[in-house]
Design a protein around this motif. Structure first.
Motif, short mmCIF file in Angstrom:
data_model
loop_
_atom_site.label_atom_id
_atom_site.label_comp_id
_atom_site.label_asym_id
_atom_site.label_seq_id
_atom_site.Cartn_x
_atom_site.Cartn_y
_atom_site.Cartn_z
N MET A 74 0.83 -1.22 0.00
CA MET A 74 0.00 0.00 0.00
C MET A 74 0.86 1.26 0.00
SD MET A 74 -3.12 1.37 0.39
CE MET A 74 -3.72 2.98 0.83
N ILE A 75 1.78 1.34 1.00
CA ILE A 75 2.63 2.52 1.09
C ILE A 75 3.54 2.59 -0.12
CG2 ILE A 75 4.45 3.66 2.43
CD1 ILE A 75 2.77 3.35 4.68
N ARG A 76 4.07 1.43 -0.50
CA ARG A 76 4.94 1.40 -1.67
C ARG A 76 4.18 1.93 -2.88
NH1 ARG A 76 7.20 -3.67 -4.13
NH2 ARG A 76 7.96 -2.40 -5.83
N PHE A 77 2.93 1.52 -3.00
CA PHE A 77 2.13 1.96 -4.14
C PHE A 77 1.91 3.47 -4.11
CE2 PHE A 77 -1.78 2.93 -6.33
CZ PHE A 77 -1.56 2.29 -7.55
N LEU A 78 1.60 3.98 -2.92
CA LEU A 78 1.38 5.43 -2.79
C LEU A 78 2.63 6.20 -3.21
CD1 LEU A 78 -0.70 6.05 0.45
CD2 LEU A 78 -1.30 6.54 -1.92
N VAL A 79 3.78 5.75 -2.70
CA VAL A 79 5.03 6.41 -3.05
C VAL A 79 5.23 6.38 -4.56
CG1 VAL A 79 7.54 6.26 -2.89
CG2 VAL A 79 6.14 6.00 -0.84
N PHE A 80 4.97 5.23 -5.13
CA PHE A 80 5.12 5.09 -6.58
C PHE A 80 4.21 6.05 -7.33
CE2 PHE A 80 3.76 2.88 -10.53
CZ PHE A 80 4.98 2.92 -11.17
N ARG A 81 2.93 6.11 -6.91
CA ARG A 81 1.99 6.99 -7.60
C ARG A 81 2.39 8.46 -7.46
NH1 ARG A 81 -0.44 8.05 -10.56
NH2 ARG A 81 -2.68 8.17 -10.51
N PHE A 82 2.85 8.82 -6.25
CA PHE A 82 3.21 10.22 -6.03
C PHE A 82 4.44 10.60 -6.85
CE2 PHE A 82 0.35 10.29 -2.35
CZ PHE A 82 -0.18 11.55 -2.51
N SER A 83 5.42 9.72 -6.90
CA SER A 83 6.62 10.08 -7.68
C SER A 83 6.28 10.12 -9.17
CB SER A 83 7.75 9.09 -7.40
OG SER A 83 7.30 7.79 -7.63
N GLN A 84 5.39 9.24 -9.59
CA GLN A 84 4.96 9.27 -10.98
C GLN A 84 4.29 10.61 -11.29
OE1 GLN A 84 1.94 6.44 -12.19
NE2 GLN A 84 3.49 5.33 -13.34
N ALA A 85 3.43 11.07 -10.37
CA ALA A 85 2.73 12.34 -10.57
C ALA A 85 3.73 13.49 -10.64
CB ALA A 85 1.75 12.56 -9.42
N ALA A 86 4.71 13.46 -9.74
CA ALA A 86 5.71 14.53 -9.74
C ALA A 86 6.48 14.53 -11.05
CB ALA A 86 6.67 14.35 -8.57
N LEU A 87 6.82 13.35 -11.53
CA LEU A 87 7.55 13.23 -12.79
C LEU A 87 6.72 13.80 -13.94
CD1 LEU A 87 10.21 11.99 -13.83
CD2 LEU A 87 8.86 10.00 -14.54
N THR A 88 5.42 13.52 -13.93
CA THR A 88 4.55 14.03 -14.98
C THR A 88 4.55 15.56 -14.98
OG1 THR A 88 3.16 12.11 -14.68
CG2 THR A 88 2.23 13.94 -15.93
N ILE A 89 4.40 16.14 -13.81
CA ILE A 89 4.38 17.60 -13.73
C ILE A 89 5.70 18.17 -14.23
CG2 ILE A 89 4.25 19.57 -12.15
CD1 ILE A 89 2.35 17.92 -10.45
N PHE A 90 6.80 17.55 -13.81
CA PHE A 90 8.11 18.00 -14.27
C PHE A 90 8.19 17.92 -15.80
CE2 PHE A 90 12.43 16.84 -15.53
CZ PHE A 90 13.11 17.97 -15.12
N GLY A 91 7.68 16.83 -16.35
CA GLY A 91 7.71 16.66 -17.81
C GLY A 91 6.90 17.74 -18.51
N VAL A 92 5.71 18.03 -18.00
CA VAL A 92 4.86 19.05 -18.61
C VAL A 92 5.57 20.39 -18.62
CG1 VAL A 92 2.76 20.40 -18.29
CG2 VAL A 92 2.69 17.93 -18.00
N VAL A 93 6.11 20.75 -17.47
CA VAL A 93 6.74 22.06 -17.34
C VAL A 93 7.94 22.17 -18.29
CG1 VAL A 93 8.04 23.49 -15.74
CG2 VAL A 93 5.90 22.46 -15.02
N SER A 94 8.73 21.11 -18.36
CA SER A 94 9.90 21.15 -19.23
C SER A 94 9.49 21.23 -20.69
CB SER A 94 10.77 19.92 -19.02
OG SER A 94 11.05 19.75 -17.66
N LEU A 95 8.52 20.41 -21.07
CA LEU A 95 8.07 20.41 -22.46
C LEU A 95 7.61 21.80 -22.87
CD1 LEU A 95 7.37 18.65 -24.98
CD2 LEU A 95 5.06 18.49 -24.07
N VAL A 96 6.77 22.39 -22.01
CA VAL A 96 6.24 23.71 -22.34
C VAL A 96 7.36 24.76 -22.36
CG1 VAL A 96 4.71 25.55 -21.56
CG2 VAL A 96 3.91 23.20 -21.60
N PHE A 97 8.33 24.59 -21.48
CA PHE A 97 9.44 25.55 -21.48
C PHE A 97 10.11 25.58 -22.84
CE2 PHE A 97 13.79 26.87 -20.99
CZ PHE A 97 13.72 27.92 -20.09
N PHE A 98 10.44 24.40 -23.36
CA PHE A 98 11.18 24.39 -24.63
C PHE A 98 10.28 24.72 -25.81
CE2 PHE A 98 14.01 21.94 -21.87
CZ PHE A 98 15.14 22.70 -22.05
N LEU A 99 9.03 24.27 -25.76
CA LEU A 99 8.11 24.65 -26.84
C LEU A 99 7.99 26.17 -26.93
CD1 LEU A 99 5.08 22.17 -26.70
CD2 LEU A 99 6.87 22.35 -28.42
#
Lengths: 285, 515, 304
Positions: free
Chosen positions: C1-26
């Protein structure tokens, strides 16, 4: 008399079933035949016959649906507009559908780092509002039909990818896939013969719904000045210039508006129906 | 959720009743919310719909047309133009050119900032030094960087320029006087949030992204005008602005075209005000790319364009066809330049003599802010005689990038509307024709010499002479294709009297309410 | 359960980072904001000075590093187009954005749920087909056109509602309906499908057989279970609102984030666009995360 009643009943039921297809066919025929069936050159301006009401006679013919802000025949532009609206929506659905499905299936089949990267990319794309992505991409590539198609495809492929990926995963442990893999079949073979036929239905449902959305998207880009290049007309661009004349020359936006409305409604209705059919995973009896 | 459950309860007792109720409920909801328009526009208030939000209210930093409309009512400028376009004093009462490079202005006494402090010559000096300070980074620096120094002297200010600078007065019309004691106390950014000036209206409130409210300055030294409060709203969609005017939500709306003007006139709830502006609609030609690297092709293009037809058929607001890049309201205008001839037959003849060149593909760069009807009409006129022009519309930054890039990357044709807001030839023909400018497609040492001579002389006759020659050369060689002197159109409430001016300024204290 | 939560949260953070970077360069590819900031008479030197002031003379990578560093410190930068700190610009728009979003969601839910319910219970009758046609029709017209028609009819002609702007509840009606119509269809369809699906299930059949009818059936059994897909769709709808808001806010002169987005892209106001995107992706990603978690609460059968 009895059988006549029954016949009209059946006819009514069938029309109710098939009107969206009928309209789609009409629009596609209109798009293909536009050079032959439109009474005027759609871009020919008559500066002395601007904003004329339907039925206005001009030398060389009649503006059956009136003329627009440059004195161009609205009927001809509606006919040619079908071409661009249908064409743009159709091609962007094809491109995004093919690319998204292929990538999604590959990711679902191959797993590993490719899957991780691709699915994170899908997450990223789906977290940016599509219109914002489209505006940015048009700002980079410049407007025009080709770029609009490109932009729409680029912003919509992740939708297909996500579904294709999930469906492929759910098929991965099915016997026929496992056996095929064990027998050393190539990826292409497995995807083509086992996976794709089984996920096609879901993809088709998305594609029909996306079609209507693409028509509206193109219209939205036209409104923001980022759509097809003038003087070419799409229903969306006619609607977005015509909206400035709603109270003085209603005909400029009403006719393309009706066309666009029916096109999107037909696509949505078909999507709804296809999605509802039992063999497409629907629940409707 | 409670509502839903109630609805659901009813629903399952009787579906049909529910349907009726549902519809009734919707209707009631709608009616309950319908109260009459909250904008009861009283006689003393005015609501003005602008197309954008002011970029700033500090008159010395980044500005756009919207900020210009607003802050010119908050601040007094050193000089101003009256409704006829003549330069008259505002903060400066009188002025004289003491030497070729020094200008002495006497500062009017009895001007007070909105906080009650008097406006002193030192405030004028502070304002000048602030705007020419490279550290401050004003985007308007280019208009004032000929000034090297300013000193206060009793009730006067002496401005020193590097060289003789003939358009100095025209530029000073745009110099707003800001209070030194406030800016040095609160800093630049606070000042922008709540500006304090000496103008007829004082800043009241800025709801970012939405509206700016001003209130009448009862202690103003001059005419204050009839309004107690003024609200400048930001309404980006022109159709909405016109609807606002027709519904009575707004009393004055900007940036409309003749087709909207017709809508306003036929609605009966508003009227259209217009004036010839100092703005020139023109076609820029790329002189280094085919087909317009050829004089005959340029001539043919000019002959193909029916300027009168465009004005009468599309613009319809009293625009005037012109054959130079200036309007009669500019210094440097030459009334003797012959008009461009409109002759489709000759244009066709020229084109068919060199069909291959004429039909080489060319793009016409434009941007959504321009009137697309005109661009499309021009395209058709050119293509009718045998050119091969395609329109390339891109958003404003991209358009600017294209039209200011070197010739090899520039488009063959571009549509533009030029105004320097200075009513002096130097602000128009120098950037458009001098080889050092990004905007210029012309590389001619002769033209450069003429433009520089006109820029550095204080003798109006010498300058006029030079500009006359410039116009002649442009006209004879078809270096650019001026099209028309644009008009500026406003939609206004029926009882609002307001005289639009050539420099598109909007002074609340010059407006009147007809009773 | 906790492992899953950590996984989901880091995935979410990675997504936000990806969005911000993509838009920066675009954004950096969309061209130079300086030309738009300066008057037409600006010289080469003026442009150079302005680029230095804005930090655009540095290489893209160092701009990117600076941006990440500043954002991490919650320093959101300065808008040279609007002469104000980005945080100030955006926070001033948030109340209006929320107001419109809530108005639109309320409209689409209040109309969408009952419509969906009716459609589900009348699934075999003609009424359902007509309602479906109506619901689909609601989202088949571009808002930029239907919006101006609404303004002309209710604002100019009937004078029932204010034509544009904000200020009172009556200002909110037309923009909310305009924006809400897009989601209305989604809600109605999802409700219908979900309820239909539940109605087929054994426990409902047996409940019905026991004579449980009407509100009790709906409250006790249907609502809870059909909520699952509806909640998850709400997460997607929230992120769609920003997209729809771009057009609706332009038409109704509504000073929210959608209009700000459009104007900022048009002005190449990189800093503002960047933070709006950060905010938007944050909301989308957390809405998805929350809906995942809610799934497990509403329907305990789904295990994290």
């Amino acid at each position: 008399m009895e059988y006549l009643k029954e016949a009209t009943f059946i006819l009514r039921r069938e029309i109710a079933q098939f009107w969206p297809y009928l309209f789609l066919v009409i629009f596609i025929v209109m798009a293909i035949l536009s050079p032959w069936i439109s009474p005027f050159d759609p871009d020919r301006q008559h500066l002395l016959a601007r904003l004329k009401a339907p039925g206005f006679e001009v030398n060389g013919g009649v503006f059956w649906l009136g003329s627009d802000e440059l004195g161009r025949d609205v009927l001809s532009r509606v006919i040619y507009g079908a071409r661009i609206s249908v064409f743009v929506a159709f091609l962007s659905v094809i491109f995004s559908g093919v690319a998204g499905t292929a990538l999604g299936m590959l990711a679902g089949h191959h797993r590993g780092w490719f899957e991780q990267i691709l699915m994170r990319l899908v997450d990223v794309f789906l977290s940016i509002p599509a219109i914002l992505l489209a505006i940015l991409l048009v700002a980079i590539l410049g407007p025009g039909i080709v770029n609009v198609i490109l932009v729409l495809s680029l912003s919509r492929w992740p939708r297909y990818a996500r579904v294709a990926h999930a469906q492929t995963l759910s098929l991965a442990n099915r016997e026929f896939v496992v056996i095929s893999n064990a027998m050393g079949a190539t990826t292409l073979h497995v995807l083509r013969t086992h996976i794709f036929p089984n996920i096609f239905n879901q993809i088709l449902v998305i594609a029909t719904l996306e079609f209507g959305l693409m028509v509206l998207f193109e219209a939205g880009l036209s409104f923001l000045g980022l759509g097809v290049q003038p003087p070419a007309a799409s229903w969306g661009s006619m609607l977005s210039t015509g909206r400035n004349y709603v109270s003085t020359a209603w005909w400029i936006s009403t006719f393309p508006g009706v066309g666009l409305f029916i096109l999107v409604l037909s696509a949505n209705t078909i999507g709804e129906r296809v999605g509802g059919l039992p063999k497409y995973g629907g629940t409707e009896s | 959720m409670v509502t839903i459950e109630v609805l659901v309860k009813i629903a399952f007792r009787e579906e049909r009743v529910f349907l009726a109720l549902f519809l009734k409920g919707l209707a009631v909801l709608l009616m309950a919310c319908i109260c009459l328009s909250a904008f009861a526009v009283t006689e003393e208030d005015i609501v003005i719909d602008l197309s954008g939000e002011p970029a700033s209210l500090d008159p010395h930093v980044q500005w756009n047309p919207a900020s210009y409309y607003v802050y010119r009512n908050i601040f007094d400028n050193l000089l101003m133009r009256d409704n006829e376009g003549k330069i008259v004093g505002q903060v400066a009462e009188t002025w004289e050119q003491t030497t070729d490079t020094t200008l002495k202005l006497t500062i009017r006494e009895g001007i007070f900032f909105h906080d009650g402090e008097p406006l002193k010559p030192s405030d004028v000096v502070f304002s000048i030094k602030r705007i020419i300070d490279p550290e401050f980074g004003s985007p308007q620096l280019g208009q004032f960087n000929k000034i090297v120094d300013a000193v206060a002297e009793e009730n006067a200010v002496i401005i020193v320029t590097a060289d003789p600078y003939p358009s100095l007065l025209a530029q000073l019309v745009k110099l707003s006087i800001v209070p030194e004691h406030i800016i040095s106390k609160v800093g630049d950014s606070k000042f922008n949030d709540a500006p304090i000036g000496s103008g007829p209206y004082a800043f009241l409130e800025w709801d970012r992204g939405n509206m700016v409210k001003l209130i009448r300055n009862e202690d103003y030294w001059g005419d204050v005008g009839p309004f107690l409060r003024a609200t400048f709203r930001s309404v980006p969609d022109v159709a909405t602005r016109v609807a606002d005017l027709r519904a009575g939500t707004a009393d004055l709306v900007v940036s409309i075209d003749a087709d909207f003007a017709q809508q306003i006139n036929s609605g009966g709830t508003g009227k259209v005000l217009s004036a010839l502006s100092e703005r020139v609609g023109y076609l820029g030609l790329n002189l280094e790319k085919p087909p317009f690297n050829n004089l005959e092709m340029r001539r043919a293009a000019s002959m193909a364009i029916d300027r009168q037809g465009i004005i009468e058929g599309l613009l319809q607001a009293g625009e005037v066809p012109i054959a130079q890049m200036l309007t009669p309201s500019h210094f440097g205008f030459d009334a003797t330049v012959p008009p461009f001839e409109f002759d489709v037959a000759r244009a066709r003849a020229i084109v068919s003599a060199n069909q291959a060149l004429a039909s080489s593909p060319a793009t016409l760069a434009t941007s959504p802010v321009f009137d697309q009807r005109i661009v499309q009409a021009i395209q058709q006129m050119l293509n009718d005689v045998g050119f091969n022009i395609a329109i390339s519309m891109s958003d404003m930054p991209r358009y600017l990038e294209i039209v200011t890039s070197p010739s090899n990357r520039n488009s063959e044709l571009s549509f533009g509307r030029w105004s320097c807001a200075c009513q002096d030839a130097d602000g128009v023909v120098y950037p458009l024709l001098h080889s050092s400018s990004n905007w210029s497609r012309v590389k001619s040492t002769h033209l450069d010499d003429l433009l520089e001579a006109a820029r550095s002389s204080l003798d109006p006759e010498v300058r006029q002479e030079a500009y006359d020659q410039v116009h002649q050369i442009v006209r004879e060689e078809y270096l650019m294709l001026p099209l028309y002197q644009a008009t500026v159109l406003y939609g206004a409430a029926v009882e609002l009297n307001f005289v639009p001016t050539a420099n598109e300024s909007m002074f609340l204290n010059r407006m009147r309410i007809a009773r | 359960m906790i492992r899953f939560l950590v996984f989901r949260f880091s995935q979410a953070a990675l997504t936000i980072f990806g969005v911000v970077s993509l838009v920066f360069f675009l954004q950096r590819l969309t061209g130079d904001p300086v030309a738009l900031l300066l008057p037409e008479t600006a010289t080469e030197d003026d442009i150079k000075v302005m680029r230095e002031v804005m930090g655009l003379d540095q290489p893209v990578w160092s701009q990117y590093a600076n941006f990440l560093f500043d954002t991490f410190k919650l320093d959101f930068g300065f808008s040279f187009v609007r002469n104000a700190p980005v945080s100030e610009i955006i926070t001033s728009r948030i109340p209006e954005t929320l107001e419109l979003a809530i108005g639109a969601l309320a409209f689409s839910m209040v109309c969408g749920f009952p419509l969906g319910l009716i459609m589900a219970f009348t699934a075999r009758r003609q009424v359902s087909k007509w309602l479906m046609a109506f619901v689909l029709a609601c989202q088949s017209l571009p808002t930029f056109w239907s919006g101006i028609v609404m303004i002309l009819v209710f604002g100019v002609w009937l004078q029932w509602l204010p034509t544009s702007g904000t200020g009172s509840l009556s200002h909110l009606i037309m923009p909310s309906i305009s924006l809400g119509l897009l989601s209305l269809a989604t809600y109605a369809r999802m409700t219908r499908t979900a309820v239909l699906e539940e109605l087929e299930k054994d426990y409902i059949r047996s409940a019905r057989a026991r004579g449980v009818r009407g509100a009790r059936l709906v409250r006790k059994h249907l609502l809870r279970n059909s909520l699952v897909p509806i909640v998850s769709i709400s997460a997607i709808e929230v992120s769609q609102l920003l997209a729809g808001a771009v057009v609706v806010e332009t038409v109704f002169a509504w000073p929210g984030l959608g209009l700000l987005t459009m104007q900022s892209i048009a002005a190449r106001d990189f800093a503002v666009v960047q933070i709006i995107v950060l905010l938007g992706s944050f909301i989308t990603v957390s809405a998805n995360l929350i809906s995942d978690l809610l799934y497990s609460i509403i329907d305990p059968r789904i295990r994290l």
